[in-house]
Design an enzyme around this catalytic site. Structure first.
Site, PDB file in Angstrom:
ATOM      1  N   SER A 121       0.616  -1.500  -0.321  1.00  0.00           N
ATOM      2  CA  SER A 121      -0.689   0.092   0.574  1.00  0.00           C
ATOM      3  C   SER A 121       0.930   1.658   0.520  1.00  0.00           C
ATOM      4  CB  SER A 121      -1.253  -0.297   0.922  1.00  0.00           C
ATOM      5  OG  SER A 121      -1.530   0.849   1.540  1.00  0.00           O
ATOM      6  N   TYR A 145      -2.905   5.546  -3.932  1.00  0.00           N
ATOM      7  CA  TYR A 145      -3.597   6.443  -3.218  1.00  0.00           C
ATOM      8  C   TYR A 145      -3.136   7.493  -3.819  1.00  0.00           C
ATOM      9  CZ  TYR A 145      -5.694   3.528   0.001  1.00  0.00           C
ATOM     10  OH  TYR A 145      -7.061   2.484   1.232  1.00  0.00           O
ATOM     11  N   THR A 171      -6.351   2.731  -6.580  1.00  0.00           N
ATOM     12  CA  THR A 171      -7.385   2.521  -5.382  1.00  0.00           C
ATOM     13  C   THR A 171      -8.473   3.258  -5.578  1.00  0.00           C
ATOM     14  OG1 THR A 171      -6.187   1.005  -3.644  1.00  0.00           O
ATOM     15  CG2 THR A 171      -8.426   2.441  -2.741  1.00  0.00           C
ATOM     16  N   LYS A 240      -9.124  -0.423  -8.742  1.00  0.00           N
ATOM     17  CA  LYS A 240      -9.651  -1.628  -7.485  1.00  0.00           C
ATOM     18  C   LYS A 240     -11.006  -0.525  -6.942  1.00  0.00           C
ATOM     19  CE  LYS A 240      -7.930  -3.048  -3.222  1.00  0.00           C
ATOM     20  NZ  LYS A 240      -8.699  -2.745  -1.929  1.00  0.00           N
ATOM     21  N   HIS A 264     -13.813  -2.338  -0.701  1.00  0.00           N
ATOM     22  CA  HIS A 264     -12.517  -2.368   1.014  1.00  0.00           C
ATOM     23  C   HIS A 264     -13.191  -2.650   2.129  1.00  0.00           C
ATOM     24  CE1 HIS A 264      -9.652   1.626   0.659  1.00  0.00           C
ATOM     25  NE2 HIS A 264      -9.326   0.808   1.619  1.00  0.00           N
TER      26      HIS A 264
HETATM   27  C1  FNR Z   1      -7.720  -2.346   4.126  1.00  0.00           C
HETATM   28  N1  FNR Z   1      -7.688  -2.131   2.608  1.00  0.00           N
HETATM   29  C2  FNR Z   1      -6.614  -1.033   1.638  1.00  0.00           C
HETATM   30  N2  FNR Z   1      -6.636  -0.950   0.533  1.00  0.00           N
HETATM   31  C3  FNR Z   1      -6.065   0.106  -0.629  1.00  0.00           C
HETATM   32  O1  FNR Z   1      -6.047  -1.026  -1.605  1.00  0.00           O
HETATM   33  N3  FNR Z   1      -5.348   0.213  -0.107  1.00  0.00           N
HETATM   34  C4  FNR Z   1      -4.947   0.052   1.216  1.00  0.00           C
HETATM   35  O2  FNR Z   1      -3.779   1.243   1.693  1.00  0.00           O
HETATM   36  C5  FNR Z   1      -5.763  -0.083   2.302  1.00  0.00           C
HETATM   37  N4  FNR Z   1      -5.589  -0.082   3.734  1.00  0.00           N
HETATM   38  C6  FNR Z   1      -6.622  -1.086   4.448  1.00  0.00           C
HETATM   39  C7  FNR Z   1      -6.133  -0.938   5.632  1.00  0.00           C
HETATM   40  C8  FNR Z   1      -6.357  -2.208   7.080  1.00  0.00           C
HETATM   41  C9  FNR Z   1      -6.998  -2.168   8.171  1.00  0.00           C
HETATM   42  C10 FNR Z   1      -8.069  -3.288   5.992  1.00  0.00           C
HETATM   43  C11 FNR Z   1      -8.915  -4.297   6.898  1.00  0.00           C
HETATM   44  C12 FNR Z   1      -8.067  -2.920   4.543  1.00  0.00           C
HETATM   45  C13 FNR Z   1      -8.888  -2.831   1.417  1.00  0.00           C
HETATM   46  C14 FNR Z   1      -8.348  -4.648   1.288  1.00  0.00           C
HETATM   47  O3  FNR Z   1      -7.525  -3.993   0.204  1.00  0.00           O
HETATM   48  C15 FNR Z   1      -9.501  -4.981   0.960  1.00  0.00           C
HETATM   49  O4  FNR Z   1     -10.038  -4.333   0.017  1.00  0.00           O
HETATM   50  C16 FNR Z   1     -10.493  -5.873   1.905  1.00  0.00           C
HETATM   51  O5  FNR Z   1      -9.420  -5.913   2.980  1.00  0.00           O
HETATM   52  C17 FNR Z   1     -10.693  -7.153   2.007  1.00  0.00           C
HETATM   53  O6  FNR Z   1     -11.994  -7.304   2.490  1.00  0.00           O
HETATM   54  P1  FNR Z   1     -11.699  -8.435   3.443  1.00  0.00           P
HETATM   55  O7  FNR Z   1     -11.010  -9.166   3.291  1.00  0.00           O
HETATM   56  O8  FNR Z   1     -10.658  -7.778   4.675  1.00  0.00           O
HETATM   57  O9  FNR Z   1     -13.218  -9.006   4.011  1.00  0.00           O
END
Ligand code: FNR
Length: 365
Positions: A121, A145, A171, A240, A264
């Site tokens: 990330s 981002y 994203t 995404k 997300h």
């Molecule tokens: C995320 N997610 C996320 N997505 C992204 O594109 N950049 C990011 O920095 C983050 N950071 C992030 C932090 C935390 C703590 C979580 C739980 C999630 C979203 C991630 O890529 C993904 O879409 C979800 O976590 C998928 O869902 P599940 O598997 O956690 O249910």
């Protein structure tokens, strides 16, 4: 004050992924990291979409086929010509140093161990270079981002290209942070730096909450940003956070090389549909022109199977991999994927699907 979290490095015995969250909560709270756990687990508002994400898999069933001479399941697959031993990949997750002192370095090593894919990330706690150096050329993607500052975007993407990432994930669903009550109650602020921001930006994130972090992001993202990133990097770009078939079509027309269906993990728009519920309609318009990655709510091999049978090419896992990281570092991450692989293999054999292509043509009812 120095932030202290897990330093464990060992394989984890797993009965199911669901049980890991409570184990990690107990450990993190005991270390005084309740707010950090809340950030990792939490979702937006009433967390309805979070719950729907997993429950939606129960609204479809797998129609098993028998007498097909299948004595084992082959999980191997690929994306953009990169061979993978499993369709289960890691979803980009920010600030993994909250869960383990080694942060993304261990997650990257864990994903390498299982022959799969790691994505770092923008808001990672290790740099894109450190994550790349941790593994010997194993495939990695960079999640962007996008900032309001194009010079910063180019600076970041340059670092990613030099580090050798194979694709960029843009994203699109997080131009600001969702309203996550657990963070509001704990007044959560990042206790550790976001190292990719460190050498350029005015802030490395320490002492900032998610609203301040997303404040620097580009709120006005547009379709043209896809081509901009392609021109800057010459790499494939996945978009995404797609939940609408129209957005999927428009992104492909604008140059997207992959569609990442995700909400997300319910952390952004509460009251939106379960990610699994929108997948079939998106796959129907994408028509295999570009690969589809799917995430949000996947906790079982059966869920992975159903997502693949509904049009996904790869399935990404967010929180459970972070629980594995906390419980056992790189080996713990590998244990999570190995466990899901195990469940998926059983599901495949019992459903009569010998490989990922056969999973994709299995009938769901
Ligand atoms: C995320 N997610 C996320 N997505 C992204 O594109 N950049 C990011 O920095 C983050 N950071 C992030 C932090 C935390 C703590 C979580 C739980 C999630 C979203 C991630 O890529 C993904 O879409 C979800 O976590 C998928 O869902 P599940 O598997 O956690 O249910």
């Amino acid at each position: 004050m120095t932030y202290l979290t897990s330093t464990d490095e060992h394989a984890v015995e797993i009965v199911n992924l669901k049980s890991l969250e409570a184990l990690v909560k107990e450990r993190m709270v005991a270390q005084g990291n309740r707010g950090a756990f809340g950030y990792l687990r939490g979702a937006a508002e009433d967390e309805w979409t979070l719950r729907e994400n997993t429950e939606s898999f129960n609204r479809k069933t797998i129609v098993p086929r028998v007498l097909r001479g299948i004595d084992s399941a082959d999980l191997s697959t690929s994306i953009f010509g990169i061979p993978l031993k499993t369709p289960i990949i890691q979803a980009p997750v920010a600030a993994q140093g909250l869960a383990h002192m080694e942060g993304e370095v261990d997650t990257a090593k864990g994903m390498e161990k299982v022959g799969s894919l790691f994505s770092i990330s923008t808001y990672g706690s290790t740099t894109v270079e450190e994550a790349a150096e941790a593994v010997n050329g194993a495939p990695q993607f960079f999640q962007l981002y996008m900032s309001k500052d194009d010079e910063f975007n180019q600076y970041l993407l340059n670092k990613a290209v030099k580090a050798g990432v194979k694709a960029i994930i843009l994203t699109a669903d997080s131009t600001l942070g969702g309203y996550r009550e657990e963070d509001v109650v704990s007044k959560f602020q990042f206790p550790i730096p976001m190292k990719n921001l460190e050498s350029y930006s005015v802030t490395d994130g320490v002492g900032k909450g998610i609203f301040e972090i997303f404040g620097a992001a580009k709120q006005g993202l547009v379709l043209d940003d896809i081509q901009k990133i392609k021109n800057w990097t010459n790499l494939p770009v996945l978009v995404k956070g797609i939940q609408s078939p129209i957005d999927a079509l428009e992104a492909i027309t604008a140059g997207a090389d992959g569609i990442w269906v995700s909400n997300h993990g319910g952390r952004q728009l509460d009251g939106g549909p379960a990610s699994f519920d929108v997948l079939p309609a998106i796959a129907a318009v994408v028509k295999k022109r570009v690969p589809i990655v799917f995430d949000s709510g996947v906790r079982r091999g059966e869920h992975v199977f159903k997502a693949l049978a509904s049009g996904a090419d790869l399935v990404a896992i967010g929180r459970p991999i972070i629980w594995g990281l906390n419980l056992g570092g790189a080996d713990g991450v590998a244990s999570v994927v190995e466990h899901l692989n195990h469940e998926l293999s059983i599901t495949m054999q019992l459903a009569g699907a010998k490989d990922i292509e056969s999973v994709k043509t299995t009938e769901l009812l």
